[in-house]
Design an enzyme around this catalytic site. Sequence first.
Site, PDB file in Angstrom:
ATOM      1  N   THR A  12      33.490  10.652  64.763  1.00 35.87           N
ATOM      2  CA  THR A  12      34.646  10.296  64.130  1.00 35.87           C
ATOM      3  C   THR A  12      35.548   9.170  64.832  1.00 35.87           C
ATOM      4  O   THR A  12      35.927   9.307  65.868  1.00 35.87           O
ATOM      5  CB  THR A  12      35.761  11.730  63.842  1.00 35.87           C
ATOM      6  OG1 THR A  12      34.846  12.639  63.400  1.00 35.87           O
ATOM      7  CG2 THR A  12      36.926  11.196  63.165  1.00 35.87           C
ATOM      8  N   ALA A 168      32.044   0.465  65.203  1.00 30.58           N
ATOM      9  CA  ALA A 168      30.861   1.037  64.745  1.00 30.58           C
ATOM     10  C   ALA A 168      29.774   0.318  65.650  1.00 30.58           C
ATOM     11  O   ALA A 168      28.869   0.718  66.255  1.00 30.58           O
ATOM     12  CB  ALA A 168      30.452   0.803  63.514  1.00 30.58           C
ATOM     13  N   CYS A 171      30.747   1.613  69.585  1.00 31.49           N
ATOM     14  CA  CYS A 171      30.643   3.322  69.883  1.00 31.49           C
ATOM     15  C   CYS A 171      29.644   4.020  69.097  1.00 31.49           C
ATOM     16  O   CYS A 171      29.356   3.924  67.888  1.00 31.49           O
ATOM     17  CB  CYS A 171      31.954   3.836  69.371  1.00 31.49           C
ATOM     18  SG  CYS A 171      32.274   5.693  69.555  1.00 31.49           S
ATOM     19  N   THR A 174      30.083   6.455  66.134  1.00 31.28           N
ATOM     20  CA  THR A 174      30.876   5.866  64.944  1.00 31.28           C
ATOM     21  C   THR A 174      29.977   5.118  64.106  1.00 31.28           C
ATOM     22  O   THR A 174      29.087   4.182  64.654  1.00 31.28           O
ATOM     23  CB  THR A 174      31.927   4.698  65.487  1.00 31.28           C
ATOM     24  OG1 THR A 174      32.793   5.636  66.098  1.00 31.28           O
ATOM     25  CG2 THR A 174      32.761   4.296  64.383  1.00 31.28           C
TER      26      THR A 174
END
Length: 185
Positions: A12, A168, A171, A174
């Site tokens: 998340t 994204a 991480c 993500t």
Amino acid sequence: MAEDRFPGWHGTTILAVRRGGEVVVAGDGQVSLGQTVIKGTARKVRRLSPGGHEVVAGFAGSTADAFTLLERLEKKLEAASGQLARACVELAKDWRMDKYLRNLEAMLIVTDGETLLVITGAGDVLEPEHDVTAIGSGGNFALAAARGLMATDLPAEEVARKAMAIAADICVYTNGNLTVERISK
């Protein structure tokens, strides 16, 4: 947060950007267990309308805990006649005083298009200083990217989408599958 109770669960990134009379809340769709992606299309940004008062909320942490908090927030919003800050403070009071709620492992970003707040896992209510806030595993990456993009003339949604794409890329918890909600006052 959720990683404390379930060491292998990750996922998340939620980002909110306020600009030009609107707030955009974006969340990615990835949920991971250890090194495995369990789901890539989770929806962690929701539109709530308690008593006709529209609010957008994004959550990070335990999904069941987040839904518990969202339900309670809806009730507090109805009781506070849609006053978001008051409802969030009342929710935070409950969170700190109630034995059951104190064990919930979730964070929320909430907005009514004007007020933008973060409700932390400790029951704190924070208003961001720079019209941008983020939570979750990629939150710091998204926050840094969005703060840099706020120096441009890009609209709020574009800032949010570009910042989430950067998060994204960095991480591993993500992804680029976004849910985006816009709200204005």
